[in-house]
Design a protein around this motif. Structure first.
Motif, PDB file in Angstrom:
ATOM      1  N   ALA A  82       0.544  -1.608  -0.049  1.00  0.00           N
ATOM      2  CA  ALA A  82       0.012   0.127  -0.158  1.00  0.00           C
ATOM      3  C   ALA A  82       1.260   1.547   0.110  1.00  0.00           C
ATOM      4  CB  ALA A  82      -0.738   0.485   1.034  1.00  0.00           C
ATOM      5  N   HIS A  83       2.012   1.402   0.489  1.00  0.00           N
ATOM      6  CA  HIS A  83       2.601   2.449   0.484  1.00  0.00           C
ATOM      7  C   HIS A  83       3.515   2.721  -0.499  1.00  0.00           C
ATOM      8  CE1 HIS A  83       6.489   4.913   1.915  1.00  0.00           C
ATOM      9  NE2 HIS A  83       5.583   5.268   2.722  1.00  0.00           N
ATOM     10  N   LEU A  86       1.019   4.631  -2.812  1.00  0.00           N
ATOM     11  CA  LEU A  86       0.949   5.689  -2.341  1.00  0.00           C
ATOM     12  C   LEU A  86       2.651   6.234  -2.914  1.00  0.00           C
ATOM     13  CD1 LEU A  86       0.416   8.208  -0.475  1.00  0.00           C
ATOM     14  CD2 LEU A  86       2.081   7.459   1.021  1.00  0.00           C
ATOM     15  N   ARG A 210      -4.166  11.020   4.007  1.00  0.00           N
ATOM     16  CA  ARG A 210      -5.475  10.165   3.758  1.00  0.00           C
ATOM     17  C   ARG A 210      -4.303   8.466   4.428  1.00  0.00           C
ATOM     18  NH1 ARG A 210      -6.834  13.195  -0.479  1.00  0.00           N
ATOM     19  NH2 ARG A 210      -5.819  11.921  -1.823  1.00  0.00           N
ATOM     20  N   TYR A 211      -3.324   8.248   3.921  1.00  0.00           N
ATOM     21  CA  TYR A 211      -2.599   6.896   4.175  1.00  0.00           C
ATOM     22  C   TYR A 211      -2.693   6.847   5.582  1.00  0.00           C
ATOM     23  CZ  TYR A 211       0.615   3.514   3.570  1.00  0.00           C
ATOM     24  OH  TYR A 211       1.326   2.323   3.774  1.00  0.00           O
ATOM     25  N   ARG A 212      -2.374   7.985   6.145  1.00  0.00           N
ATOM     26  CA  ARG A 212      -1.369   7.591   7.773  1.00  0.00           C
ATOM     27  C   ARG A 212      -3.176   7.231   8.146  1.00  0.00           C
ATOM     28  NH1 ARG A 212       1.542   8.695  11.522  1.00  0.00           N
ATOM     29  NH2 ARG A 212       0.458   9.020  13.625  1.00  0.00           N
ATOM     30  N   THR A 214      -5.725   6.452   6.887  1.00  0.00           N
ATOM     31  CA  THR A 214      -6.513   5.079   6.535  1.00  0.00           C
ATOM     32  C   THR A 214      -5.604   3.246   7.210  1.00  0.00           C
ATOM     33  OG1 THR A 214      -7.255   5.821   4.781  1.00  0.00           O
ATOM     34  CG2 THR A 214      -7.518   3.458   4.619  1.00  0.00           C
ATOM     35  N   HIS A 215      -4.071   3.929   6.955  1.00  0.00           N
ATOM     36  CA  HIS A 215      -2.897   2.713   7.389  1.00  0.00           C
ATOM     37  C   HIS A 215      -2.283   2.493   8.315  1.00  0.00           C
ATOM     38  CE1 HIS A 215      -3.726   1.146   2.870  1.00  0.00           C
ATOM     39  NE2 HIS A 215      -4.706   2.074   2.519  1.00  0.00           N
TER      40      HIS A 215
END
Length: 280
Positions: A82-83, A86, A210-212, A214-215
């Motif tokens: 996922a990273h 990103l 958003r990534y932080r 969510t994940h």
């Protein structure tokens, strides 16, 4: 007659050339850069203006896995794949053009976009001069019966009058565009001050938030910097990670940490579903 070369149609070609020259250059996206590797060597836009992007493309192809591995390890990222997605998204965001507005009440030419003065001097003025010169050349040829006979052979549908009128219209349009705010310094807005920062910085920050959320964690999504620290000195986990992303993704391109900090400091905490709010 069959061996005679087909005569060209100067006004039609001139109109097409002027129209093409007046369009803004294509801005490459990540997908485009990957898809047209064979075209890069032939495309004048890439040849003349994107040596840094070409270098970035090669580094991306060879180094994205390593960049992602280092960042995942350094910041204890739980989902490496996922990273990586990103990282690719952020690369694409960095290459997106900023919105430009030249309307009298909302003049906006951000950093990263071609300046107004350069655009006027390097494109609009030369295009206008060439179109005007072509009109003058054709005007002088209209009294030449041999020239007119050549056009009649080459243009049985009689498109020449409309094409020539279109050339005059193009000259007027480019002349009007050339005159927009000619007295305004391209480095300033009408109210003075520096040109605004590129749009991509805020989009970069929002994608990272958003990534932080969510994940990693639904807390600590607002960027913060050390009050009296260097521009690249983050004051919390998300900011240190954002700065490392910025440093790692485009190592060969010029980076401006002060600009990066200025924009990220305007972001509020991200609370999910596209909603930003003040931190609680």
């Amino acid at each position: 007659m069959a061996d005679r070369p087909t005569p060209k149609k100067p006004p039609a070609n001139g109109a097409r050339s002027g129209s093409a020259a007046s369009k803004p250059p294509r801005k490459p996206t990540l997908d485009l850069v990957r898809a047209v590797e064979d075209e890069v060597a032939r495309d004048p836009y890439f040849i003349q203006q994107s040596s840094a992007i070409d270098e970035w493309r090669e580094e991306t192809r060879l180094g994205v896995e390593e960049v992602n591995r280092r960042l995942v390890t350094a910041h204890s990222i739980p989902d490496a794949q996922a990273h990586k997605r990103l990282v690719l998204e952020l690369q694409d965001i960095m290459l997106q053009p900023s919105a430009v507005s030249l309307s009298p009440d909302s003049w906006r030419v951000p950093k990263g976009a071609e300046g107004w003065k350069d655009t006027r001097e390097r494109q609009l003025e030369p295009i206008h001069a060439r179109v005007a010169a072509l009109i003058t050349l054709i005007d002088g040829a209209l009294s030449n019966e041999t020239f007119m006979a050549a056009l009649r052979v080459a243009d049985p549908a009689a498109r020449f009058p409309d094409a020539f009128k279109g050339l005059h219209d193009l000259e007027e349009i480019v002349c009007a565009a050339m005159s927009i705010r000619s007295s305004v310094d391209e480095e300033q807005s009408p109210r003075g001050g520096n040109r605004p920062n590129p749009d991509w910085i805020l989009e970069f920050g929002k994608a990272a938030q958003r990534y932080r959320y969510t994940h990693i964690s639904k807390r600590g999504t607002r960027p913060a910097f050390v009050a009296r620290g260097y521009p690249d000195e983050g004051g919390n986990a998300i900011t240190r990670w954002m700065i490392d992303l910025y440093k790692a993704i485009l190592p060969s391109m010029n980076k401006n940490y002060s600009m990066f900090r200025t924009e990220l400091q305007t972001l509020r905490a991200y609370k999910g579903s596209g909603v930003e709010s003040d931190p609680t």
